[in-house]
Write a protein that holds these residues in place. Sequence first.
Motif, mmCIF file in Angstrom:
data_model
loop_
_atom_site.group_PDB
_atom_site.id
_atom_site.type_symbol
_atom_site.label_atom_id
_atom_site.label_comp_id
_atom_site.label_asym_id
_atom_site.label_seq_id
_atom_site.Cartn_x
_atom_site.Cartn_y
_atom_site.Cartn_z
ATOM 1 N N UNK A 102 0.841 -1.198 0.000
ATOM 2 C CA UNK A 102 0.000 0.000 0.000
ATOM 3 C C UNK A 102 0.877 1.250 0.000
ATOM 4 N N UNK A 103 0.281 2.358 -0.465
ATOM 5 C CA UNK A 103 0.948 3.652 -0.418
ATOM 6 C C UNK A 103 0.563 4.356 0.884
ATOM 7 N N UNK A 104 1.547 5.052 1.488
ATOM 8 C CA UNK A 104 1.344 5.696 2.781
ATOM 9 C C UNK A 104 1.856 7.130 2.746
ATOM 10 N N UNK A 105 1.173 7.983 3.490
ATOM 11 C CA UNK A 105 1.681 9.314 3.818
ATOM 12 C C UNK A 105 2.141 9.270 5.262
ATOM 13 N N UNK A 106 3.383 9.653 5.503
ATOM 14 C CA UNK A 106 3.960 9.642 6.849
ATOM 15 C C UNK A 106 4.322 11.066 7.239
ATOM 16 N N UNK A 107 3.896 11.507 8.408
ATOM 17 C CA UNK A 107 4.295 12.809 8.928
ATOM 18 C C UNK A 107 5.662 12.642 9.587
ATOM 19 N N UNK A 108 6.712 13.193 8.970
ATOM 20 C CA UNK A 108 8.079 13.051 9.468
ATOM 21 C C UNK A 108 8.489 14.204 10.373
ATOM 22 N N UNK A 109 7.613 15.183 10.570
ATOM 23 C CA UNK A 109 7.934 16.299 11.449
ATOM 24 C C UNK A 109 7.855 15.859 12.908
ATOM 25 N N UNK A 110 8.609 16.541 13.755
ATOM 26 C CA UNK A 110 8.521 16.279 15.196
ATOM 27 C C UNK A 110 7.589 17.261 15.880
ATOM 28 N N UNK A 111 7.094 18.268 15.137
ATOM 29 C CA UNK A 111 6.309 19.321 15.795
ATOM 30 C C UNK A 111 5.071 19.753 15.033
ATOM 31 N N UNK A 112 5.047 19.592 13.708
ATOM 32 C CA UNK A 112 3.981 20.211 12.916
ATOM 33 C C UNK A 112 3.063 19.166 12.285
ATOM 34 N N UNK A 113 1.732 19.352 12.404
ATOM 35 C CA UNK A 113 0.796 18.433 11.748
ATOM 36 C C UNK A 113 0.706 18.718 10.255
ATOM 37 N N UNK A 114 0.148 17.767 9.532
ATOM 38 C CA UNK A 114 -0.186 17.936 8.127
ATOM 39 C C UNK A 114 -1.705 17.896 7.987
ATOM 40 N N UNK A 115 -2.238 18.697 7.076
ATOM 41 C CA UNK A 115 -3.662 18.629 6.764
ATOM 42 C C UNK A 115 -3.841 17.733 5.546
ATOM 43 N N UNK A 116 -4.775 16.799 5.649
ATOM 44 C CA UNK A 116 -5.024 15.828 4.583
ATOM 45 C C UNK A 116 -6.462 15.996 4.119
ATOM 46 N N UNK A 117 -6.642 16.265 2.826
ATOM 47 C CA UNK A 117 -7.970 16.458 2.243
ATOM 48 C C UNK A 117 -8.261 15.277 1.329
ATOM 49 N N UNK A 118 -9.349 14.555 1.634
ATOM 50 C CA UNK A 118 -9.645 13.359 0.838
ATOM 51 C C UNK A 118 -10.346 13.715 -0.461
ATOM 52 N N UNK A 119 -10.730 12.682 -1.218
ATOM 53 C CA UNK A 119 -11.246 12.899 -2.568
ATOM 54 C C UNK A 119 -12.596 13.582 -2.593
ATOM 55 N N UNK A 120 -13.328 13.583 -1.473
ATOM 56 C CA UNK A 120 -14.626 14.258 -1.463
ATOM 57 C C UNK A 120 -14.558 15.628 -0.801
ATOM 58 N N UNK A 121 -13.380 16.015 -0.317
ATOM 59 C CA UNK A 121 -13.211 17.349 0.235
ATOM 60 C C UNK A 121 -13.174 17.421 1.741
ATOM 61 N N UNK A 122 -13.218 16.292 2.435
ATOM 62 C CA UNK A 122 -13.174 16.304 3.894
ATOM 63 C C UNK A 122 -11.727 16.381 4.372
ATOM 64 N N UNK A 123 -11.497 17.224 5.365
ATOM 65 C CA UNK A 123 -10.145 17.460 5.867
ATOM 66 C C UNK A 123 -9.929 16.728 7.182
ATOM 67 N N UNK A 124 -8.734 16.162 7.348
ATOM 68 C CA UNK A 124 -8.332 15.551 8.611
ATOM 69 C C UNK A 124 -6.915 16.010 8.931
#
Length: 226
Positions: A53-75
Amino acid sequence: MTAATVFSGERIYCVDPAERLFFGRSAECTICLDAEDTAISRRAGEIVHERGAWWLVNRSSAHPLSVIDEVGLRSVLVPGRRTALDAVTRIVVAGARGSHTLRVEVPEAAADRAAESATPAGDPTAVGENVLISQADRDAMLALFAGYLEEPPRHDPHPRTYAAAAARLGWPRTTLVKRIEYLRTRLDEAGVPNMTGWNALTNLAEYALSRGLITKDDLRRVRRDR
């Protein structure tokens, strides 16, 4: 297994399953977002293929990433965590000098889109087959929830006010309120959860987007008709 594709502005990167794509402030990253913006981590994130599978990994030690899915919902993806990429996904990296958006397409997403396009679009909702969604219902939801469907930086995962949405449609505010309330009542009676209460409008937005009751194609249609 074909490569994943990452879009950053006008640049396009093909990522082989044996490769890793890093993005962040460092010039050593595959995608250097802004070498002078210290609000961006040197390595903000990574796109990698592991365990099929393909993965997105947050490699920061302090900052979050915003992830927007295909229908527009943000997490939010917090530091040190990962999330599977199984559809078209947008990653927003916030900096002091502006935000940066990456668009990721993985091979499974193309298959998913083909399957979805082959499925007839019907009016009955997933919960409660007797609930029909009229075009006026869709127009009302689109006016309220268009921000979810916009591309960054216009993406806004919050409902518009009733007044702003009614003005967009050219409707009286009371007409829009009554239509949405009646829609929520019908969905609630059909067993759709969280259609009442203080957060009901946000829950309706998430339900409508996740079930495909309104889509980016609807947003493009409205723009063409203007």
